[in-house]
Design a protein around this motif. Structure first.
Motif, PDB file in Angstrom:
ATOM      1  N   UNK A   1      55.740  92.946  77.296  1.00  0.00           N
ATOM      2  CA  UNK A   1      56.030  94.214  77.972  1.00  0.00           C
ATOM      3  C   UNK A   1      57.531  94.383  78.163  1.00  0.00           C
ATOM      4  N   UNK A   2      57.984  95.622  78.190  1.00  0.00           N
ATOM      5  CA  UNK A   2      59.329  95.869  78.719  1.00  0.00           C
ATOM      6  C   UNK A   2      59.229  95.548  80.213  1.00  0.00           C
ATOM      7  N   UNK A   3      60.296  95.024  80.765  1.00  0.00           N
ATOM      8  CA  UNK A   3      60.248  94.612  82.178  1.00  0.00           C
ATOM      9  C   UNK A   3      59.920  95.794  83.086  1.00  0.00           C
ATOM     10  N   UNK A   4      60.490  96.969  82.816  1.00  0.00           N
ATOM     11  CA  UNK A   4      60.244  98.122  83.684  1.00  0.00           C
ATOM     12  C   UNK A   4      58.797  98.625  83.566  1.00  0.00           C
ATOM     13  N   UNK A   5      58.271  98.677  82.340  1.00  0.00           N
ATOM     14  CA  UNK A   5      56.876  99.112  82.183  1.00  0.00           C
ATOM     15  C   UNK A   5      55.911  98.108  82.811  1.00  0.00           C
ATOM     16  N   UNK A   6      56.232  96.824  82.732  1.00  0.00           N
ATOM     17  CA  UNK A   6      55.407  95.789  83.366  1.00  0.00           C
ATOM     18  C   UNK A   6      55.348  96.020  84.870  1.00  0.00           C
ATOM     19  N   UNK A   7      56.494  96.267  85.501  1.00  0.00           N
ATOM     20  CA  UNK A   7      56.519  96.492  86.949  1.00  0.00           C
ATOM     21  C   UNK A   7      55.692  97.719  87.317  1.00  0.00           C
ATOM     22  N   UNK A   8      55.799  98.787  86.531  1.00  0.00           N
ATOM     23  CA  UNK A   8      55.001  99.985  86.787  1.00  0.00           C
ATOM     24  C   UNK A   8      53.508  99.694  86.652  1.00  0.00           C
ATOM     25  N   UNK A   9      53.139  98.946  85.622  1.00  0.00           N
ATOM     26  CA  UNK A   9      51.730  98.625  85.391  1.00  0.00           C
ATOM     27  C   UNK A   9      51.167  97.764  86.519  1.00  0.00           C
ATOM     28  N   UNK A  10      51.951  96.789  86.967  1.00  0.00           N
ATOM     29  CA  UNK A  10      51.497  95.920  88.065  1.00  0.00           C
ATOM     30  C   UNK A  10      51.289  96.734  89.343  1.00  0.00           C
ATOM     31  N   UNK A  11      52.223  97.629  89.655  1.00  0.00           N
ATOM     32  CA  UNK A  11      52.061  98.485  90.835  1.00  0.00           C
ATOM     33  C   UNK A  11      50.797  99.334  90.707  1.00  0.00           C
ATOM     34  N   UNK A  12      50.579  99.889  89.533  1.00  0.00           N
ATOM     35  CA  UNK A  12      49.384 100.697  89.280  1.00  0.00           C
ATOM     36  C   UNK A  12      48.116  99.852  89.452  1.00  0.00           C
ATOM     37  N   UNK A  13      48.122  98.647  88.876  1.00  0.00           N
ATOM     38  CA  UNK A  13      46.951  97.768  88.971  1.00  0.00           C
ATOM     39  C   UNK A  13      46.674  97.355  90.414  1.00  0.00           C
ATOM     40  N   UNK A  14      47.719  97.068  91.176  1.00  0.00           N
ATOM     41  CA  UNK A  14      47.547  96.683  92.581  1.00  0.00           C
ATOM     42  C   UNK A  14      46.956  97.842  93.373  1.00  0.00           C
ATOM     43  N   UNK A  15      47.457  99.048  93.124  1.00  0.00           N
ATOM     44  CA  UNK A  15      46.908 100.220  93.820  1.00  0.00           C
ATOM     45  C   UNK A  15      45.446 100.449  93.468  1.00  0.00           C
ATOM     46  N   UNK A  16      45.105 100.318  92.196  1.00  0.00           N
ATOM     47  CA  UNK A  16      43.705 100.482  91.788  1.00  0.00           C
ATOM     48  C   UNK A  16      42.827  99.404  92.407  1.00  0.00           C
ATOM     49  N   UNK A  17      43.340  98.183  92.460  1.00  0.00           N
ATOM     50  CA  UNK A  17      42.575  97.085  93.051  1.00  0.00           C
ATOM     51  C   UNK A  17      42.313  97.350  94.530  1.00  0.00           C
ATOM     52  N   UNK A  18      43.310  97.879  95.217  1.00  0.00           N
ATOM     53  CA  UNK A  18      43.134  98.212  96.635  1.00  0.00           C
ATOM     54  C   UNK A  18      42.087  99.308  96.806  1.00  0.00           C
ATOM     55  N   UNK A  19      42.132 100.321  95.945  1.00  0.00           N
ATOM     56  CA  UNK A  19      41.135 101.392  95.997  1.00  0.00           C
ATOM     57  C   UNK A  19      39.737 100.849  95.709  1.00  0.00           C
ATOM     58  N   UNK A  20      39.637  99.952  94.749  1.00  0.00           N
ATOM     59  CA  UNK A  20      38.344  99.343  94.427  1.00  0.00           C
ATOM     60  C   UNK A  20      37.810  98.548  95.617  1.00  0.00           C
ATOM     61  N   UNK A  21      38.691  97.833  96.306  1.00  0.00           N
ATOM     62  CA  UNK A  21      38.268  97.032  97.457  1.00  0.00           C
ATOM     63  C   UNK A  21      37.764  97.931  98.587  1.00  0.00           C
ATOM     64  N   UNK A  22      38.443  99.037  98.808  1.00  0.00           N
ATOM     65  CA  UNK A  22      38.018  99.983  99.852  1.00  0.00           C
ATOM     66  C   UNK A  22      36.658 100.570  99.487  1.00  0.00           C
ATOM     67  N   UNK A  23      36.493 100.960  98.241  1.00  0.00           N
ATOM     68  CA  UNK A  23      35.210 101.523  97.802  1.00  0.00           C
ATOM     69  C   UNK A  23      34.090 100.509  97.940  1.00  0.00           C
TER      70      UNK A  23
END
Length: 152
Positions: free
Chosen positions: A120-142
């Motif tokens: 990954x490009x370092x910047x795209x990796x950071x964006x993807x990780x933030x996105x994945x963490x947010x989705x994981x949090x939403x999944x946990x709430x659901x």
């Protein structure tokens, strides 16, 4: 097993150095030969040791070239596949077309995924990780609200 995320540099010739902790295992299992291709779902590259790539090619060979979606997968993965040989200093040259696809520049992320690396490009990796963490949090709430509805 390929695991962990490591920041590495892309040199001005388009080469990356595989971290030393992986080199002996890679040389023992695949003689330092890799296949690099695009990830058809994300803007990153997939780097397979050749012995793992053989399994991927076998799976791709079972897809029908008459089915449009299956043919697209074959076209994308096989059409972009490029053999990459690790040199004596542990470096691999990434083809320019693949570097362009993944927006690779100076600092990149090499991410172990058991049988392959994601690049990954370092910047795209950071964006993807933030996105994945947010989705994981939403999944946990659901999940927790579903469990509370069961009245166990």
């Amino acid at each position: 097993m390929l695991r962990g995320a490591t920041v590495i540099s892309l040199d001005n010739k388009g080469r990356i150095a595989i971290p030393k902790r992986y080199r002996a295992e890679i040389i023992n299992h695949c003689d330092g030969l890799f296949v690099c291709t695009i990830d058809h779902q994300f803007s990153c590259l997939l780097l397979y040791p050749i012995n793992e790539w053989v399994h991927i090619e076998a799976k791709l060979a079972t897809l029908s070239s008459l089915h449009p979606a299956e043919r697209r997968i074959q076209r994308l993965l096989l059409g972009h596949a490029s053999e990459c040989d690790m040199d004596g200093q542990g470096r691999i040259l990434l083809p320019a077309t693949l570097r362009q696809y993944a927006h690779l520049q100076d600092k990149i992320m090499l991410v172990g995924q058991l049988n392959k690396f994601e690049i990954w490009s370092e910047s795209l990796w950071q964006q993807q990780i933030e996105h994945d963490i947010n989705l994981q949090a939403e999944d946990a709430i659901a999940q927790s609200s579903r469990l509370s509805e069961l009245s166990l």
